[in-house]
Design a protein around this motif. Structure first.
Motif, short mmCIF file in Angstrom:
data_model
loop_
_atom_site.label_atom_id
_atom_site.label_comp_id
_atom_site.label_asym_id
_atom_site.label_seq_id
_atom_site.Cartn_x
_atom_site.Cartn_y
_atom_site.Cartn_z
N LYS A 51 44.70 42.16 55.02
CA LYS A 51 44.47 41.15 53.98
C LYS A 51 43.80 41.78 52.77
O LYS A 51 44.14 41.47 51.61
N GLN A 52 42.84 42.67 53.02
CA GLN A 52 42.19 43.36 51.91
C GLN A 52 43.18 44.21 51.12
O GLN A 52 43.13 44.25 49.88
N LEU A 53 44.06 44.89 51.82
CA LEU A 53 45.06 45.71 51.14
C LEU A 53 45.98 44.85 50.28
O LEU A 53 46.39 45.27 49.19
N GLU A 54 46.28 43.65 50.75
CA GLU A 54 47.09 42.73 49.94
C GLU A 54 46.32 42.28 48.70
O GLU A 54 46.86 42.27 47.59
N LEU A 55 45.05 41.92 48.90
CA LEU A 55 44.25 41.40 47.79
C LEU A 55 43.93 42.47 46.75
O LEU A 55 43.66 42.14 45.59
N MET A 56 43.94 43.73 47.17
CA MET A 56 43.69 44.80 46.20
C MET A 56 44.62 44.72 45.01
O MET A 56 44.25 45.08 43.89
N GLN A 57 45.83 44.24 45.24
CA GLN A 57 46.80 44.14 44.15
C GLN A 57 46.43 43.05 43.15
O GLN A 57 46.99 42.99 42.05
N GLU A 58 45.49 42.18 43.52
CA GLU A 58 45.11 41.06 42.66
C GLU A 58 43.81 41.31 41.89
O GLU A 58 43.38 40.46 41.11
N ILE A 59 43.17 42.45 42.13
CA ILE A 59 41.94 42.74 41.40
C ILE A 59 42.24 42.85 39.91
O ILE A 59 43.15 43.57 39.50
N ASP A 60 41.46 42.13 39.12
CA ASP A 60 41.65 42.13 37.66
C ASP A 60 40.57 43.03 37.04
O ASP A 60 39.40 42.67 37.00
N LEU A 61 40.99 44.20 36.56
CA LEU A 61 40.05 45.16 35.99
C LEU A 61 39.85 44.96 34.49
O LEU A 61 39.09 45.70 33.87
N GLN A 62 40.51 43.96 33.93
CA GLN A 62 40.37 43.69 32.50
C GLN A 62 39.13 42.85 32.25
O GLN A 62 38.91 41.83 32.91
N ASN A 63 38.31 43.26 31.30
CA ASN A 63 37.10 42.52 30.98
C ASN A 63 37.42 41.26 30.18
O ASN A 63 38.09 41.31 29.16
N VAL A 64 36.93 40.12 30.67
CA VAL A 64 37.11 38.86 29.94
C VAL A 64 35.76 38.31 29.47
O VAL A 64 35.71 37.20 28.94
N VAL A 65 34.70 39.09 29.67
CA VAL A 65 33.35 38.62 29.39
C VAL A 65 32.88 39.06 28.00
O VAL A 65 32.88 40.24 27.69
N SER A 66 32.50 38.09 27.21
CA SER A 66 31.80 38.35 25.94
C SER A 66 30.37 37.88 26.15
O SER A 66 30.12 36.68 26.32
N ILE A 67 29.43 38.81 26.18
CA ILE A 67 28.06 38.45 26.51
C ILE A 67 27.50 37.38 25.57
O ILE A 67 26.77 36.48 25.99
N SER A 68 27.86 37.44 24.31
CA SER A 68 27.34 36.46 23.35
C SER A 68 27.86 35.05 23.63
O SER A 68 27.28 34.07 23.14
N ALA A 69 28.92 34.94 24.42
CA ALA A 69 29.51 33.63 24.71
C ALA A 69 29.07 33.07 26.07
O ALA A 69 29.48 31.97 26.45
#
Length: 228
Positions: A10-28
């Motif tokens: 299950k972990q190996l399957e979920l690895m494909q779904e990890i989102d490494l793109q930053n969506v966080v703006s600290i000021s927001a």
């Protein structure tokens, strides 16, 4: 197939779904949260509580505290801890009345043999930015970490097989470092910047996970009569 093999697959399957793109703006960011769990035994049975503490940001005023207590039936399997903890986390998460922008987990995220520590696994399930904060080092592939300089903000990256798994961060001068890793939907530099912003004079541990940890001890004492 035994339960460990099922969990790893299950972990190996979920690895494909990890989102490494930053969506966080600290000021927001308006609200952040800390997540922690504590365990105890009663006879042959094992129990745990999960606590989530929500803070306004950047004031760190506590605006919400939620928890649950459950019997734990999933066995402890190294590298598969998230499967024990997710049912409790998901239940408490469902109780939250405030929207949270970033969750801090007491534990690892990407710093895991399959990049699937609780912070990452939970981050995928709730589709939110998450950060893993560990107080001790989880060694992977027999790779040691390099201790950062003894000054606030010093850090070294944990590189395994030429990939950055996490970061060893000194949050104050002459204190033990913490082990920082991304969970999901945030990059390591942003995670570190935000972590440094929630360090207070009370501890070298980030306030979200420190306060959540204190709450788990309080709840455990209430339900089991112990304080450590």
């Amino acid at each position: 197939m035994n339960i460990e093999e099922i969990f790893i697959n299950k972990q190996l399957e979920l690895m494909q779904e990890i989102d490494l793109q930053n969506v966080v703006s600290i000021s927001a960011i308006h609200r952040i949260a800390g997540v922690d769990l504590a365990y105890w035994k009663e006879g042959e049975d094992e129990y745990a509580n999960c606590c989530i503490v929500v803070f306004e940001f950047p004031s760190l005023k506590i605006v919400e505290e939620k928890y649950t207590v459950k019997k734990v039936d999933v066995p402890y399997i190294p590298g598969c801890l998230a499967f024990r903890e997710l049912p409790l986390f998901e239940e408490v998460y469902s109780l939250l009345e405030n929207d949270v922008d970033v969750f801090f987990f007491d534990g690892n995220g990407y710093l895991h043999p399959r990049h699937m520590g609780l912070a990452t696994h939970a981050g995928i399930l709730i589709n939110k930015p998450t950060i893993g904060i560990a107080k001790s080092y989880f060694k992977i592939n027999d790779v040691d970490f390099t201790m950062p300089a003894s000054e606030a903000g010093a850090y070294t990256d944990i590189i395994i097989d030429e990939e950055v798994y996490g970061r060893v961060l000194r949050t104050a001068e002459n204190v033990e470092p913490i082990f920082l890793s991304i969970g999901n939907k945030i990059d390591l530099d942003t995670a570190m910047e935000l972590t440094n912003m929630v360090i207070t004079k009370d501890s070298h541990i980030p306030a979200p996970t420190r306060i959540a940890d204190l709450m788990t001890h309080k709840v455990r004492k209430e339900y089991h009569g112990v304080s450590n």
